[in-house]
Write a protein that holds these residues in place. Sequence first.
Motif, PDB file in Angstrom:
ATOM      1  N   LEU A  95       0.843  -1.190   0.000  1.00  0.00           N
ATOM      2  CA  LEU A  95       0.000   0.000   0.000  1.00  0.00           C
ATOM      3  C   LEU A  95       0.880   1.242   0.000  1.00  0.00           C
ATOM      4  O   LEU A  95       1.913   1.285   0.686  1.00  0.00           O
ATOM      5  N   PHE A  96       0.457   2.247  -0.744  1.00  0.00           N
ATOM      6  CA  PHE A  96       1.211   3.488  -0.846  1.00  0.00           C
ATOM      7  C   PHE A  96       0.329   4.645  -0.388  1.00  0.00           C
ATOM      8  O   PHE A  96      -0.852   4.718  -0.748  1.00  0.00           O
ATOM      9  N   GLY A  97       0.892   5.538   0.408  1.00  0.00           N
ATOM     10  CA  GLY A  97       0.117   6.674   0.876  1.00  0.00           C
ATOM     11  C   GLY A  97       0.885   7.498   1.871  1.00  0.00           C
ATOM     12  O   GLY A  97       2.116   7.607   1.799  1.00  0.00           O
ATOM     13  N   SER A  98       0.165   8.045   2.843  1.00  0.00           N
ATOM     14  CA  SER A  98       0.783   8.873   3.878  1.00  0.00           C
ATOM     15  C   SER A  98      -0.024   8.767   5.157  1.00  0.00           C
ATOM     16  O   SER A  98      -1.188   8.335   5.139  1.00  0.00           O
ATOM     17  N   CYS A  99       0.591   9.142   6.255  1.00  0.00           N
ATOM     18  CA  CYS A  99      -0.038   9.042   7.570  1.00  0.00           C
ATOM     19  C   CYS A  99      -0.250  10.419   8.175  1.00  0.00           C
ATOM     20  O   CYS A  99       0.491  11.363   7.885  1.00  0.00           O
ATOM     21  N   ALA A 100      -1.236  10.501   9.049  1.00  0.00           N
ATOM     22  CA  ALA A 100      -1.519  11.731   9.777  1.00  0.00           C
ATOM     23  C   ALA A 100      -2.157  11.366  11.110  1.00  0.00           C
ATOM     24  O   ALA A 100      -2.798  10.314  11.224  1.00  0.00           O
ATOM     25  N   PRO A 101      -1.984  12.202  12.123  1.00  0.00           N
ATOM     26  CA  PRO A 101      -2.658  11.939  13.401  1.00  0.00           C
ATOM     27  C   PRO A 101      -4.164  11.881  13.208  1.00  0.00           C
ATOM     28  O   PRO A 101      -4.732  12.581  12.365  1.00  0.00           O
ATOM     29  N   VAL A 102      -4.826  11.031  13.985  1.00  0.00           N
ATOM     30  CA  VAL A 102      -6.281  10.899  13.854  1.00  0.00           C
ATOM     31  C   VAL A 102      -6.972  12.075  14.544  1.00  0.00           C
ATOM     32  O   VAL A 102      -6.687  12.391  15.688  1.00  0.00           O
ATOM     33  N   GLY A 103      -7.861  12.727  13.833  1.00  0.00           N
ATOM     34  CA  GLY A 103      -8.704  13.758  14.417  1.00  0.00           C
ATOM     35  C   GLY A 103      -7.958  14.883  15.104  1.00  0.00           C
ATOM     36  O   GLY A 103      -6.735  15.019  15.009  1.00  0.00           O
ATOM     37  N   ASP A 104      -8.716  15.690  15.819  1.00  0.00           N
ATOM     38  CA  ASP A 104      -8.159  16.855  16.508  1.00  0.00           C
ATOM     39  C   ASP A 104      -8.437  16.848  17.998  1.00  0.00           C
ATOM     40  O   ASP A 104      -7.979  17.738  18.722  1.00  0.00           O
ATOM     41  N   THR A 105      -9.190  15.875  18.481  1.00  0.00           N
ATOM     42  CA  THR A 105      -9.588  15.868  19.883  1.00  0.00           C
ATOM     43  C   THR A 105      -9.200  14.565  20.557  1.00  0.00           C
ATOM     44  O   THR A 105      -8.901  13.561  19.897  1.00  0.00           O
ATOM     45  N   LEU A 106      -9.236  14.578  21.900  1.00  0.00           N
ATOM     46  CA  LEU A 106      -8.971  13.351  22.647  1.00  0.00           C
ATOM     47  C   LEU A 106     -10.022  12.295  22.342  1.00  0.00           C
ATOM     48  O   LEU A 106      -9.733  11.100  22.328  1.00  0.00           O
ATOM     49  N   ALA A 107     -11.247  12.738  22.081  1.00  0.00           N
ATOM     50  CA  ALA A 107     -12.300  11.788  21.748  1.00  0.00           C
ATOM     51  C   ALA A 107     -11.975  11.046  20.463  1.00  0.00           C
ATOM     52  O   ALA A 107     -12.241   9.843  20.339  1.00  0.00           O
ATOM     53  N   ASP A 108     -11.374  11.755  19.499  1.00  0.00           N
ATOM     54  CA  ASP A 108     -10.969  11.103  18.253  1.00  0.00           C
ATOM     55  C   ASP A 108      -9.890  10.060  18.528  1.00  0.00           C
ATOM     56  O   ASP A 108      -9.911   8.963  17.952  1.00  0.00           O
ATOM     57  N   THR A 109      -8.950  10.399  19.401  1.00  0.00           N
ATOM     58  CA  THR A 109      -7.875   9.469  19.739  1.00  0.00           C
ATOM     59  C   THR A 109      -8.430   8.235  20.445  1.00  0.00           C
ATOM     60  O   THR A 109      -8.048   7.102  20.137  1.00  0.00           O
ATOM     61  N   VAL A 110      -9.337   8.458  21.399  1.00  0.00           N
ATOM     62  CA  VAL A 110      -9.937   7.331  22.123  1.00  0.00           C
ATOM     63  C   VAL A 110     -10.688   6.422  21.162  1.00  0.00           C
ATOM     64  O   VAL A 110     -10.570   5.186  21.224  1.00  0.00           O
ATOM     65  N   ALA A 111     -11.460   7.013  20.248  1.00  0.00           N
ATOM     66  CA  ALA A 111     -12.222   6.207  19.294  1.00  0.00           C
ATOM     67  C   ALA A 111     -11.295   5.377  18.417  1.00  0.00           C
ATOM     68  O   ALA A 111     -11.569   4.199  18.136  1.00  0.00           O
ATOM     69  N   ALA A 112     -10.177   5.978  17.982  1.00  0.00           N
ATOM     70  CA  ALA A 112      -9.225   5.244  17.147  1.00  0.00           C
ATOM     71  C   ALA A 112      -8.551   4.130  17.939  1.00  0.00           C
ATOM     72  O   ALA A 112      -8.352   3.021  17.428  1.00  0.00           O
ATOM     73  N   LEU A 113      -8.180   4.418  19.181  1.00  0.00           N
ATOM     74  CA  LEU A 113      -7.558   3.381  20.009  1.00  0.00           C
ATOM     75  C   LEU A 113      -8.525   2.234  20.277  1.00  0.00           C
ATOM     76  O   LEU A 113      -8.121   1.070  20.333  1.00  0.00           O
ATOM     77  N   ASP A 114      -9.800   2.563  20.433  1.00  0.00           N
ATOM     78  CA  ASP A 114     -10.802   1.502  20.607  1.00  0.00           C
ATOM     79  C   ASP A 114     -10.848   0.612  19.360  1.00  0.00           C
ATOM     80  O   ASP A 114     -10.970  -0.618  19.470  1.00  0.00           O
ATOM     81  N   LEU A 115     -10.751   1.214  18.183  1.00  0.00           N
ATOM     82  CA  LEU A 115     -10.745   0.433  16.951  1.00  0.00           C
ATOM     83  C   LEU A 115      -9.523  -0.479  16.895  1.00  0.00           C
ATOM     84  O   LEU A 115      -9.620  -1.635  16.468  1.00  0.00           O
ATOM     85  N   VAL A 116      -8.377   0.033  17.340  1.00  0.00           N
ATOM     86  CA  VAL A 116      -7.153  -0.775  17.355  1.00  0.00           C
ATOM     87  C   VAL A 116      -7.316  -1.949  18.314  1.00  0.00           C
ATOM     88  O   VAL A 116      -7.015  -3.103  17.976  1.00  0.00           O
ATOM     89  N   THR A 117      -7.804  -1.662  19.516  1.00  0.00           N
ATOM     90  CA  THR A 117      -7.986  -2.716  20.517  1.00  0.00           C
ATOM     91  C   THR A 117      -8.973  -3.775  20.021  1.00  0.00           C
ATOM     92  O   THR A 117      -8.716  -4.981  20.124  1.00  0.00           O
ATOM     93  N   GLU A 118     -10.085  -3.327  19.468  1.00  0.00           N
ATOM     94  CA  GLU A 118     -11.091  -4.264  18.962  1.00  0.00           C
ATOM     95  C   GLU A 118     -10.568  -5.042  17.758  1.00  0.00           C
ATOM     96  O   GLU A 118     -10.928  -6.210  17.557  1.00  0.00           O
ATOM     97  N   GLY A 119      -9.711  -4.400  16.947  1.00  0.00           N
ATOM     98  CA  GLY A 119      -9.151  -5.085  15.794  1.00  0.00           C
ATOM     99  C   GLY A 119      -8.218  -6.210  16.184  1.00  0.00           C
ATOM    100  O   GLY A 119      -8.096  -7.212  15.467  1.00  0.00           O
ATOM    101  N   PRO A 131      -8.921   4.788  28.910  1.00  0.00           N
ATOM    102  CA  PRO A 131      -7.536   5.238  29.043  1.00  0.00           C
ATOM    103  C   PRO A 131      -7.467   6.538  29.829  1.00  0.00           C
ATOM    104  O   PRO A 131      -8.367   7.380  29.760  1.00  0.00           O
ATOM    105  N   SER A 132      -6.394   6.693  30.588  1.00  0.00           N
ATOM    106  CA  SER A 132      -6.211   7.909  31.377  1.00  0.00           C
ATOM    107  C   SER A 132      -5.679   9.030  30.499  1.00  0.00           C
ATOM    108  O   SER A 132      -5.170   8.805  29.394  1.00  0.00           O
ATOM    109  N   ALA A 133      -5.758  10.255  31.010  1.00  0.00           N
ATOM    110  CA  ALA A 133      -5.234  11.410  30.277  1.00  0.00           C
ATOM    111  C   ALA A 133      -3.735  11.253  30.040  1.00  0.00           C
ATOM    112  O   ALA A 133      -3.222  11.616  28.978  1.00  0.00           O
TER     113      ALA A 133
END
Length: 206
Positions: A95-119, A131-133
């Motif tokens: 796969l070819f592309g680029s990476c960027a941080p997910v979203g702009d808020t802590l809620a975006d980060t939590v949602a992405a981490l939940d996807l990783v954990t569930e995956g 997760p703690s702050a």
Amino acid sequence: MPEKFVAPDLDALAALVRDARVGHFAFVEDGEPRVIPIAIVADGAHILLHGSTGSHWLRLLATGIPVALSVTAIDALVVARSAFESSMNYRSAVLFGSCAPVGDTLADTVAALDLVTEGLIPGRVAELRPPSAKELAATLVLRMTVGDWTLKVSEGWPEDAPADVAGPAWAGILPLRTGFERAIPAPDLTAGISQPESVRTMLGTA
């Protein structure tokens, strides 16, 4: 051994990512090639990866530099009647592309981490505390936007020459099975805490 390039198929890619669990990200830094292995999870047409905010290379990926991601799963060894025709059944994607941080808020980060954990362990998020702050501040979650990709599949039986087929050597395939052995509890686990459903599901005992 038959090999074929498969038209882009997100379901097939997601299955490969799920089975492989780890991808190798290649990029160039200061004119030198680099490659790092990272746990990955498919998120639709994107790939999620995460690590420490202290990781120099992960922070470099976060700047959006071009990256190539290689993912491979071995499904079987193909045992032919000659070493020349012996091979593997496998699935691989580049796969070819680029990476960027997910979203702009802590809620975006939590949602992405939940996807990783569930995956990685389906059902686990519901069994864990949030997760703690401090943990969120120490974790960098990236989403790879894929611009182009190929999926290659090698499958089938040995393709021996007629003279070898008539010979005495055995031929066939050895399917490769991957799975988890018995769960080993942490030495400091509080007495009486049983295996959660997510772990039992992974072990096939739920």
